[in-house]
Design a protein around this motif. Structure first.
Motif, PDB file in Angstrom:
ATOM      1  N   PHE A  54       0.830  -1.275  -0.126  1.00 48.22           N
ATOM      2  CA  PHE A  54      -0.006   0.082  -0.118  1.00 48.22           C
ATOM      3  C   PHE A  54       0.867   1.068  -0.118  1.00 48.22           C
ATOM      4  N   ARG A  55       0.228   2.194  -0.414  1.00 52.57           N
ATOM      5  CA  ARG A  55       1.164   3.464  -0.620  1.00 52.57           C
ATOM      6  C   ARG A  55       0.963   4.490   0.765  1.00 52.57           C
ATOM      7  N   ALA A  56       0.198   4.331   1.680  1.00 45.13           N
ATOM      8  CA  ALA A  56       0.260   4.733   2.761  1.00 45.13           C
ATOM      9  C   ALA A  56      -0.946   3.963   3.744  1.00 45.13           C
ATOM     10  N   TYR A  57      -0.871   4.385   5.154  1.00 43.42           N
ATOM     11  CA  TYR A  57      -1.677   3.407   6.113  1.00 43.42           C
ATOM     12  C   TYR A  57      -1.857   4.498   7.164  1.00 43.42           C
ATOM     13  N   PHE A  58      -3.201   4.209   7.365  1.00 48.92           N
ATOM     14  CA  PHE A  58      -3.869   4.947   8.477  1.00 48.92           C
ATOM     15  C   PHE A  58      -4.162   3.907   9.541  1.00 48.92           C
ATOM     16  N   LEU A  59      -3.705   3.987  10.844  1.00 49.41           N
ATOM     17  CA  LEU A  59      -3.832   2.736  11.722  1.00 49.41           C
ATOM     18  C   LEU A  59      -4.434   3.504  12.999  1.00 49.41           C
ATOM     19  N   ASP A  60      -5.602   2.708  13.399  1.00 49.73           N
ATOM     20  CA  ASP A  60      -6.038   3.070  14.867  1.00 49.73           C
ATOM     21  C   ASP A  60      -5.266   2.476  15.797  1.00 49.73           C
ATOM     22  N   ILE A  61      -4.580   2.975  16.794  1.00 51.65           N
ATOM     23  CA  ILE A  61      -3.820   2.280  17.588  1.00 51.65           C
ATOM     24  C   ILE A  61      -4.470   1.082  18.407  1.00 51.65           C
ATOM     25  N   SER A  62      -5.706   1.536  19.213  1.00 56.50           N
ATOM     26  CA  SER A  62      -6.209   0.909  19.801  1.00 56.50           C
ATOM     27  C   SER A  62      -7.742   0.832  19.267  1.00 56.50           C
ATOM     28  N   THR A  63      -8.148  -0.885  18.902  1.00 58.85           N
ATOM     29  CA  THR A  63      -9.246  -1.062  18.608  1.00 58.85           C
ATOM     30  C   THR A  63     -10.227  -1.477  19.724  1.00 58.85           C
ATOM     31  N   ASN A  64     -10.154  -1.035  20.903  1.00 61.11           N
ATOM     32  CA  ASN A  64     -10.783  -1.325  22.105  1.00 61.11           C
ATOM     33  C   ASN A  64     -10.865  -0.239  22.923  1.00 61.11           C
ATOM     34  N   PRO A  65     -11.822   0.041  23.649  1.00 61.66           N
ATOM     35  CA  PRO A  65     -12.057   1.100  24.727  1.00 61.66           C
ATOM     36  C   PRO A  65     -11.050   1.031  25.617  1.00 61.66           C
ATOM     37  N   ASP A  66     -10.259  -0.122  25.888  1.00 66.88           N
ATOM     38  CA  ASP A  66      -9.060  -0.493  26.828  1.00 66.88           C
ATOM     39  C   ASP A  66      -7.948   0.345  26.212  1.00 66.88           C
ATOM     40  N   ALA A  67      -7.271   1.055  27.021  1.00 71.17           N
ATOM     41  CA  ALA A  67      -6.126   1.933  26.300  1.00 71.17           C
ATOM     42  C   ALA A  67      -4.852   1.013  26.290  1.00 71.17           C
ATOM     43  N   GLU A  68      -4.901  -0.205  26.931  1.00 77.01           N
ATOM     44  CA  GLU A  68      -3.775  -1.114  26.734  1.00 77.01           C
ATOM     45  C   GLU A  68      -3.683  -1.840  25.484  1.00 77.01           C
ATOM     46  N   ASN A  69      -4.782  -1.738  24.878  1.00 73.49           N
ATOM     47  CA  ASN A  69      -4.858  -2.520  23.617  1.00 73.49           C
ATOM     48  C   ASN A  69      -4.226  -1.687  22.501  1.00 73.49           C
ATOM     49  N   THR A  70      -2.985  -2.311  21.947  1.00 71.54           N
ATOM     50  CA  THR A  70      -2.495  -1.751  20.918  1.00 71.54           C
ATOM     51  C   THR A  70      -2.282  -2.130  19.483  1.00 71.54           C
ATOM     52  N   ASP A  71      -3.394  -2.932  19.134  1.00 67.67           N
ATOM     53  CA  ASP A  71      -3.249  -3.648  18.004  1.00 67.67           C
ATOM     54  C   ASP A  71      -2.811  -2.934  16.819  1.00 67.67           C
ATOM     55  N   GLY A  72      -2.984  -1.578  16.761  1.00 67.05           N
ATOM     56  CA  GLY A  72      -2.350  -0.780  15.583  1.00 67.05           C
ATOM     57  C   GLY A  72      -0.878  -0.745  15.508  1.00 67.05           C
ATOM     58  N   LEU A  73      -0.440  -0.584  16.672  1.00 71.53           N
ATOM     59  CA  LEU A  73       1.228  -0.734  16.879  1.00 71.53           C
ATOM     60  C   LEU A  73       1.699  -1.941  16.252  1.00 71.53           C
ATOM     61  N   LYS A  74       0.784  -2.947  16.663  1.00 68.49           N
ATOM     62  CA  LYS A  74       1.402  -4.373  15.918  1.00 68.49           C
ATOM     63  C   LYS A  74       1.361  -4.407  14.767  1.00 68.49           C
ATOM     64  N   ILE A  75       0.240  -3.868  13.998  1.00 63.54           N
ATOM     65  CA  ILE A  75      -0.018  -3.849  12.587  1.00 63.54           C
ATOM     66  C   ILE A  75       1.187  -3.068  11.981  1.00 63.54           C
ATOM     67  N   ALA A  76       1.445  -1.912  12.539  1.00 58.88           N
ATOM     68  CA  ALA A  76       2.707  -1.300  12.306  1.00 58.88           C
ATOM     69  C   ALA A  76       3.809  -1.846  12.067  1.00 58.88           C
ATOM     70  N   GLU A  77       4.180  -2.730  13.318  1.00 63.28           N
ATOM     71  CA  GLU A  77       5.360  -3.404  13.202  1.00 63.28           C
ATOM     72  C   GLU A  77       5.259  -4.647  12.144  1.00 63.28           C
ATOM     73  N   TYR A  78       4.290  -5.218  11.965  1.00 64.64           N
ATOM     74  CA  TYR A  78       4.041  -6.048  10.965  1.00 64.64           C
ATOM     75  C   TYR A  78       4.612  -5.475   9.434  1.00 64.64           C
ATOM     76  N   ILE A  79       3.794  -4.428   9.243  1.00 60.09           N
ATOM     77  CA  ILE A  79       4.102  -3.371   7.923  1.00 60.09           C
ATOM     78  C   ILE A  79       5.466  -3.307   8.089  1.00 60.09           C
ATOM     79  N   ARG A  80       6.443  -2.870   8.900  1.00 67.22           N
ATOM     80  CA  ARG A  80       7.608  -2.405   8.925  1.00 67.22           C
ATOM     81  C   ARG A  80       8.701  -3.462   8.881  1.00 67.22           C
ATOM     82  N   HIS A  81       8.450  -4.580   9.481  1.00 67.32           N
ATOM     83  CA  HIS A  81       9.344  -5.891   9.728  1.00 67.32           C
ATOM     84  C   HIS A  81       9.267  -6.906   8.640  1.00 67.32           C
ATOM     85  N   LYS A  82       7.568  -7.400   8.703  1.00 65.06           N
ATOM     86  CA  LYS A  82       7.258  -8.406   7.688  1.00 65.06           C
ATOM     87  C   LYS A  82       7.317  -8.094   6.424  1.00 65.06           C
TER      88      LYS A  82
END
Length: 232
Positions: A54-82
């Protein structure tokens, strides 16, 4: 400016209202952009494993009302490293606490805190595309005035002159012709009439019977012909 033909953008957002609003903003910015939405981590990984570029990514960091949920960061790491994709990542989140990790470890392009505005989003798209936002107009009095594209409501051809109707008043120039404005200005400036080019970001209402366009932030009405695409 980068060519945005078939510019694919990945959106990671589980809130349907937020995702739809973001998609609509992007389509308003340019209909050549193609947003793809994932609402869960599983769906996101599935899409990215098949289409990693993809040419650009818009990622929500937390897809859960719980602030400790950081799915967006995990997706970003997948984009950068995988996928090894270094395309711009813009985080859209209600949680400012993750900005250090987002900026220093993932090297994101921007960190937009919700609720962000359409103007803030457009600025990020401008940055991604390397769009020049300012231009200088030389009036018939030989005065040079620097304006932002988004300062302009519409251009009017009047004989040998062009009148720029802007947030800061009207300026008459012989510097441009309508054809040149269409070639040099962003794609959201469209010719709606043989003598008028309108900034479509200011369109508020179109009367298809009177063939008139009402614009935001001004009482002016701009004529449009029956073949104008917004009427179609």
């Amino acid at each position: 400016m980068e060519d945005i033909k078939n510019f694919s953008i990945f959106i990671f957002e589980d809130d349907k209202i937020q995702a739809t609003a973001l998609k609509n903003y992007i389509n308003e910015y340019s209909q050549d952009m193609h947003p793809v939405i994932a609402a869960s981590t599983k769906e996101a990984i599935s899409i990215l494993s098949k289409e990693p570029y993809f040419r650009a990514y818009f990622l929500d960091i937390s897809t859960n009302p719980d602030a400790e949920n950081t799915d967006g960061l995990k997706i970003a790491e997948y984009i950068r490293h995988k996928t090894k994709n270094n395309a711009p990542i813009i985080f859209t989140t209600a949680f400012p606490k993750h900005i250090y990790h987002a900026v220093n470890d993932i090297h994101c392009t921007a960190y937009l805190l919700k609720p962000y505005t359409k103007e803030q989003l457009f600025r990020q798209l401008d940055n991604i595309l390397g769009t020049e936002r300012d231009f200088t107009i030389k009036t018939i009095d030989n005065i040079r005035i620097k304006l932002n594209f988004d300062d302009v409501f519409y251009f009017e051809s009047h004989g040998r002159y062009i009148i720029a109707h802007t947030l800061h008043g009207e300026f008459m120039t012989r510097q441009y012709r309508l054809k040149q404005i269409l070639e040099l200005f962003p794609a959201y400036f469209e010719q709606c009439h043989k003598s008028y080019i309108v900034n479509t970001r200011y369109i508020e209402l179109i009367d298809p019977y009177a063939h008139l366009i009402s614009l935001k932030k001004t009482k002016d009405k701009v004529p449009c012909n029956r073949n104008y695409r917004y009427i179609k």
